[in-house]
Design an enzyme around this catalytic site. Sequence first.
Site, PDB file in Angstrom:
ATOM      1  CB  SER A  50      -9.314  -2.654   7.597  1.00 13.35           C
ATOM      2  OG  SER A  50      -8.471  -3.173   6.594  1.00 13.35           O
TER       3      SER A  50
ATOM      4  CE  LYS B 237      -4.177  -2.117   1.055  1.00 13.59           C
ATOM      5  NZ  LYS B 237      -5.602  -1.836   0.887  1.00 13.59           N
TER       6      LYS B 237
END
Lengths: 313, 313
Positions: free
Chosen positions: A77, A52
């Site tokens: 999350s 990410k």
Amino acid sequence: MNPTEKEVLQAYDNVKNHVHQTPVLTSSLLSEISGASLFFKCENFQRMGAFKMRGATNALVSLSAAQKEKGVVTHSSGNFAQALSLAAKTIGIPAYIVMPSNAPSVKKAAVKTYGGQITECEPTLKAREAAAQKIQQEKQATFIHPSNAKDVILGNATSAYELLQKHPDLDIIVSPVGGGGLIAGTGLAAKYFGKNCDVWGAEPENADDAYRSLQSGSIETNAEADTVADGLRTTLGNINFPIIQETVKGIILVSEEAIIGALRLIWERLKIVVEPSSAVTLAAILKEKERFQGKKVGIIISGGNVDLDNLPF
Amino acid sequence: MNPTEKEVLQAYDNVKNHVHQTPVLTSSLLSEISGASLFFKCENFQRMGAFKMRGATNALVSLSAAQKEKGVVTHSSGNFAQALSLAAKTIGIPAYIVMPSNAPSVKKAAVKTYGGQITECEPTLKAREAAAQKIQQEKQATFIHPSNAKDVILGNATSAYELLQKHPDLDIIVSPVGGGGLIAGTGLAAKYFGKNCDVWGAEPENADDAYRSLQSGSIETNAEADTVADGLRTTLGNINFPIIQETVKGIILVSEEAIIGALRLIWERLKIVVEPSSAVTLAAILKEKERFQGKKVGIIISGGNVDLDNLPF
């Protein structure tokens, strides 16, 4: 229109000095077990521990000066929260992070370490979106979606791009499917830089929204998403779905038992700490062995941020 | 007389085509926490998952043709058993392995995978030695001691040798101390190939025989050795002790709590699976920070063979 080859190359140029060029590992035993030659692209060794970082970095580099000043906001999350926090810290802008109250404690702690400002919310998509929208309005911060944003997808594409630069003759790349941002990027990289390289997704049976979406032709959601692969509970978006439809061959569903078994194999044999979300790939290869038999197969190991107090073994 | 520089170079020549040149990892966060620049030499990525592959390989390569035909025997709590089995399989000779009945199941399974023939015994040094001697007589096999044999020590030295080839300016190398074979090899490598490079040992408080041995000047034993670092329960031998006396600066004792804390840090931050026995090193550095402040410090990560069903977190 789906992103172009030039846009992927631009993204690589944007991120290459801010992210690690992660190693590619092999294991003779895992290749033997699977009947294929496996090449593990280890984003668990990426900065903040997951792919990410690539998408977040590309999204922030692409902001205007005025946008940078006001900062950015997201809901996540876990891993994207850390990624956006670290990328924002690196370029010196504020990052506001909405996290579900049940996110792993190690992920919350890491966001704080990286300077992200956390707002907790109920663990539902609706609550996340509402909290993020509120911050967006109050701070005039730019919202960055963890998986359904073109610049994020392009940044994510740089992992498979690096993998194919090193191993140009891969027959297949297998990627986890969660919110769709990683597999969409992987699909773009394989399309433009592979030689007839197919992309397959791997998804938990218990969160099979992407599998159903490809079948129905429209974005499906999960009524429940009770899976150990906590990074894969989210659903596809309107930007990544058309890319997935164009570039992904299909999705293989795997059981919780198979995910945990594959996770154990990766930890024991590769000696690396990876998330359950990363193990769906090997689980898929071991489930549909004949599809991968004798092939050169790339595997995107998405990340390694696990809560050691809550391991599934 | 302790081994020479030439003998270490010969050992490297013996093993280099049979073992992995393991990577050296760094972590900006772990360096920041410690106040030193840390360089982790990752023998957990070695063949069979531990540095012991180096010593076992050098010992077997050094056998005569007649000795090779009869095979080899050893007693080991785990990693050396795997190492000797795999090294013996590689060169096509039998390996007879005496293992204590309480050895981790993952280690027993691995020995079988590598073709080693296991005899179980009571978990005492006396029972191990008796069982090994019996096999030695019956099969005319050559006994290879896991840690107290010159060729094994020389093979082990090749890990720190590789580390110093890559980072010649290390100020200190920290090694775990168990049976003494690794730290003796590390001491030799630092003496011959370092530039004023000190070697420090790290040992569990609960198995502090080497610490006491350096103080008393003769080999001490452990009445008990109740430590999570299961590879460090053994004691020094008459061949490695004089090398340790000559080449090791001192030994730092660490608590069980500190070992588990350091283990967690390595898993969470480096994203690698290492044994508790490897974590004593980082625990020692964090315990005596002032000693390592601002220094370039090499750390021998001895292995990564853990039983995932029995983790200390």
